[in-house]
Design a protein around this motif. Sequence first.
Motif, mmCIF file in Angstrom:
data_model
loop_
_atom_site.group_PDB
_atom_site.id
_atom_site.type_symbol
_atom_site.label_atom_id
_atom_site.label_comp_id
_atom_site.label_asym_id
_atom_site.label_seq_id
_atom_site.Cartn_x
_atom_site.Cartn_y
_atom_site.Cartn_z
ATOM 1 N N SER A 1 6.495 2.320 -2.859
ATOM 2 C CA SER A 1 5.296 3.158 -2.708
ATOM 3 C C SER A 1 4.310 2.566 -1.711
ATOM 4 O O SER A 1 3.116 2.537 -1.958
ATOM 5 C CB SER A 1 4.570 3.320 -4.046
ATOM 6 N N GLY A 2 4.820 2.083 -0.616
ATOM 7 C CA GLY A 2 3.928 1.512 0.380
ATOM 8 C C GLY A 2 3.737 2.482 1.530
ATOM 9 O O GLY A 2 4.129 3.648 1.454
ATOM 10 N N VAL A 3 3.105 1.980 2.593
ATOM 11 C CA VAL A 3 2.979 2.799 3.798
ATOM 12 C C VAL A 3 3.928 2.202 4.827
ATOM 13 O O VAL A 3 3.651 1.161 5.399
ATOM 14 C CB VAL A 3 1.527 2.795 4.322
ATOM 15 N N ASP B 1 5.976 1.494 8.272
ATOM 16 C CA ASP B 1 5.606 1.630 9.684
ATOM 17 C C ASP B 1 6.583 2.602 10.333
ATOM 18 O O ASP B 1 7.712 2.245 10.635
ATOM 19 C CB ASP B 1 5.666 0.275 10.394
ATOM 20 N N VAL B 2 6.141 3.825 10.476
ATOM 21 C CA VAL B 2 7.010 4.850 11.055
ATOM 22 C C VAL B 2 6.306 5.419 12.273
ATOM 23 O O VAL B 2 5.137 5.802 12.198
ATOM 24 C CB VAL B 2 7.283 5.974 10.031
ATOM 25 N N SER C 1 6.601 11.029 2.694
ATOM 26 C CA SER C 1 6.834 10.068 3.765
ATOM 27 C C SER C 1 7.647 10.737 4.850
ATOM 28 O O SER C 1 8.542 11.520 4.549
ATOM 29 C CB SER C 1 7.646 8.898 3.255
ATOM 30 N N CYS C 2 7.346 10.413 6.079
ATOM 31 C CA CYS C 2 8.131 11.066 7.116
ATOM 32 C C CYS C 2 8.962 10.037 7.871
ATOM 33 O O CYS C 2 8.761 8.829 7.730
ATOM 34 C CB CYS C 2 7.227 11.862 8.037
ATOM 35 N N ASP D 1 6.596 -1.070 2.273
ATOM 36 C CA ASP D 1 5.307 -1.317 2.894
ATOM 37 C C ASP D 1 5.529 -2.179 4.132
ATOM 38 O O ASP D 1 6.132 -3.248 4.036
ATOM 39 C CB ASP D 1 4.404 -2.044 1.901
ATOM 40 N N TRP E 1 3.631 -4.116 5.927
ATOM 41 C CA TRP E 1 3.100 -5.485 5.863
ATOM 42 C C TRP E 1 3.920 -6.308 4.880
ATOM 43 O O TRP E 1 4.178 -7.489 5.111
ATOM 44 C CB TRP E 1 1.631 -5.463 5.445
ATOM 45 N N GLY E 2 4.298 -5.667 3.762
ATOM 46 C CA GLY E 2 5.102 -6.358 2.761
ATOM 47 C C GLY E 2 6.430 -6.786 3.356
ATOM 48 O O GLY E 2 6.927 -7.888 3.099
ATOM 49 N N GLY F 1 6.694 -0.437 15.837
ATOM 50 C CA GLY F 1 5.440 -1.084 15.451
ATOM 51 C C GLY F 1 5.649 -2.504 14.965
ATOM 52 O O GLY F 1 4.804 -3.371 15.162
#
Lengths: 443, 481
Positions: free
Chosen positions: A7-9, A11-12, A135-136, A371, A373-374, A392
């Motif tokens: 459930s992270g963000v 890098d896409v 999420s894409c 995620d 950063w994770g 990224g």
Amino acid sequence: MTILNESGVPDVLSPLAAARSLPARLPGALVMIVGTRTEAYLAQTLSAALSPDAARDPLHYMILDTDKPPEQGQMASRVIETCAGVSNLRIVFLISGRSAEMMSVDVRFEARVAARRLELPVMVLDPDPDPRSRSCLSTSLEDRALAALVEVCRESAPDRKPASVPASKRGGFLGGFLGRDRAPDSGVRRSPVVLLGTSRGAAVDLSADLRRVGVEVSGSVPAIEPSSGSVAGEMPPIGEGTVVAPLDPHLTAACRTAEGRGAKVVRTLSPIGVDGTARFIQDVAAAVGISVSEMGRAREAWESLDPLRNRIRGKRVFLAGDTGFELALARFLADAGALVIEVGTPRLERRAMSSDLHSLGAGVDVVESPDGWGQIGRIDAARPDVVICSQGLYIPLVSRGHLCRTSLDLRRIGIHGYEGARRVLDLLVQTFERAEALDALDL
Amino acid sequence: MRLLRGIYEGPGSHGILRVVASMHDVWAVLRALPSEGYFQALHGAWTRSGEPAPVSVSPVWEKSAGSREPGDVDRDLAAVVRRHPRTEAVVLARSEAALLAGEPTPVVTLPENETGRSPELVTCEWERVGMGEAEASDLALADIVRAHARPAEKSATPTVNVFGPPVFGPGAEAEYDEVERMLSLLGIEVNARVPLGASAAHLRRLPRAWANVLLYRETGDAATLYLQDKFGTPRVTTPMIGAASTGAVLRSIGELCGLDQGKARRAVWSELATTAKLPWYARLQPPETFRGRRVAIFGDFTYTLGLGYALAREVGLEVGACGTYLTHLERDFLFHASTFTDEAFVADDPERVADRLKNSEPDLLIGTYFEEEIADSLGIPFLPFCPPVLRHPFVQQPLMGYRGSSLLADALEDALRRPKQERSEEENAPPTGLPWTDEALDDLEEIPAFLRGRTRRLAEERARAVRSGEVTRKILESSRD
């Protein structure tokens, strides 16, 4: 295998980065971004920054104004005017997402008006993810473009008896090829197979492989050899009785559209890697009632890859994930002897990816919605031999001493089919060799 | 609703991110759709610094109740401080889609950072849909400065703050370095470089400086005005491009810092003798090199005007057209540009810009990466000196200051080396000189007005290429393929 949803963000890269490549891949297509300055800027700048060799800007931008939303029909008129300035136009894509919707502009209505007046397909592509999957992927726009092309295809062939069509009248490369190859006595009516994929090279290779085992490929979406006719005319019909074989697991919207038309979508391994390609060919053949075994061909392919495999064996690979093909690639690399530490995937479409998921080795961690950063932290901790990541993460990871390749690099070389498998291993071997050569320098 | 073939400026949120990514200890949270992630990739490709940009995304998506996943703006802002405990300010940028979604400005108390203070929160409430990158970068920098600047005694010895371009500006770092080098010749220290390389500590001590040197008005105007109003710090705003302007700026700074006039003059003379080659180049070249040669310049505010002044006054080129895409600075731009050209204009539609530049019949074109194509089609030299640029070399070169003036001299020498080519009679024909057949004119009428200029041009070029005396329907057709 463990599946973890972080459930992270992730890098896409914005799917809009692919907008500029659409006209190049689909000759005769006009692409217009309809929305805000943000969308126009991303479509324009990302591909210019990341692939400076791309053709000069072929896009058109329609920037909407919040204070003065266009009147009904006004946008359609501007689209028509723009089309008047372009010759040999065959299809129009309006890339328009959530922003236009929030400005209460009904782009689909305008597209229908323009299509009627232009007598051309005018399709709306939404770069934003469907609210359910959220999420894409960086490949989402290509998926939507393929879905739109499937929509444009004819529902069924006017005449399903191919033998009655003289080879000379069938359009394009495939037509001629099929005409020559077809055994005159094959009276059995089989479902035509349509390949669905963004890579033209992959479609060419795999249709040759399928023909080798006797599967009739009626064409691919997009067409391999576009002619100057209409887009619908050169693409194969898709409807009831058609068997659609997606070349990539992330083509979910395109597959849904094909299924909506009554076509049968083959759910199998993606034709990435040796075993994936073999299973793909077998299962597609099985879907049209032909029983073949690709075991022999696969064995040959593996044998020819031996020298490369020896260089890959035991290497620890981390796939950060942004395009959707990472699961299939991880499966191949694990089969080739690499140790896959983690496979990230921003979106896990279990239905489309179930075969690839099941054939992943036991020790592989799949991380859904990782995620970004994770992941950098986990990569630092695990010190893999190579990381396959998004644009990224590339430079930050390289600066931390990791050996990296971007998913874009892999897409450029073409990873599908038996030859694609070789190219993937070759790319990694070259990456290792270059790193070794650079490390050996006494700076 | 506007139909364009390209846009010069990114959205407001991009301007805010550029300012934040220029600094240390400041973090931006970009509130955007999941499909709007791009900044890390662009930052990596353009800066190649290896450091990830201090930007994280707070996605606008439907969240299930009670879920602790990202997407809650308050929590995402607080998470930045927990993850990056050195952060001293958090800036919220919203993409246009996020603005359209109409979320309220968050009111949140950030957790304490490693120094035991809560970082400053800058929410950029002025952001609106349609705002350009430059205007937003200016306002964002002013907000960040306002949040940090604290009253302080002036430094014991003269110091100045340098307000220059943010990250992605062409040669941005080299510009600051060059200014710092020149100031050191005057014995003046730089108190802070803003925004590139500035930390929160630098921002807090801004009021110590004796003056603010505004190199790049696009990004530093509002911040330096604030410092002038609030702390009485005077500012110097002349674009430091060309030897004359650089000298003028150095003299003004010297005056503001109370230096004796002789010191500034000696420094300027010494630089003119050793470093600044533009005046020397202008003297060395025979006047014919420049006589009757026209330059067209298009770009932002600072570089465009600075180059316009320098080329018109110091070099003696005729500025045939000079324009900017920064529509929010229209009045100021036209005022300044009118001092050296009659053909100043403001336009942000690349097609219109192309028409204006081509109509000025230039011998040299200076512009952004968009204009390179125009120079190619005219067969004239092109210098990519104005942002936005696509090339971001490892070795940066200044265009400002005395070293920058020498770089300009070198570039001009290359570009103007060939003597002005007298156009052949055929080429000399005015661009609209070829006759059109009625049929071709009818076809031209069907083409939308905004594309007509370009189509006309291409058709006439085509007609000349095939040595046809007139533009026929067939030529028009073939020129559009």
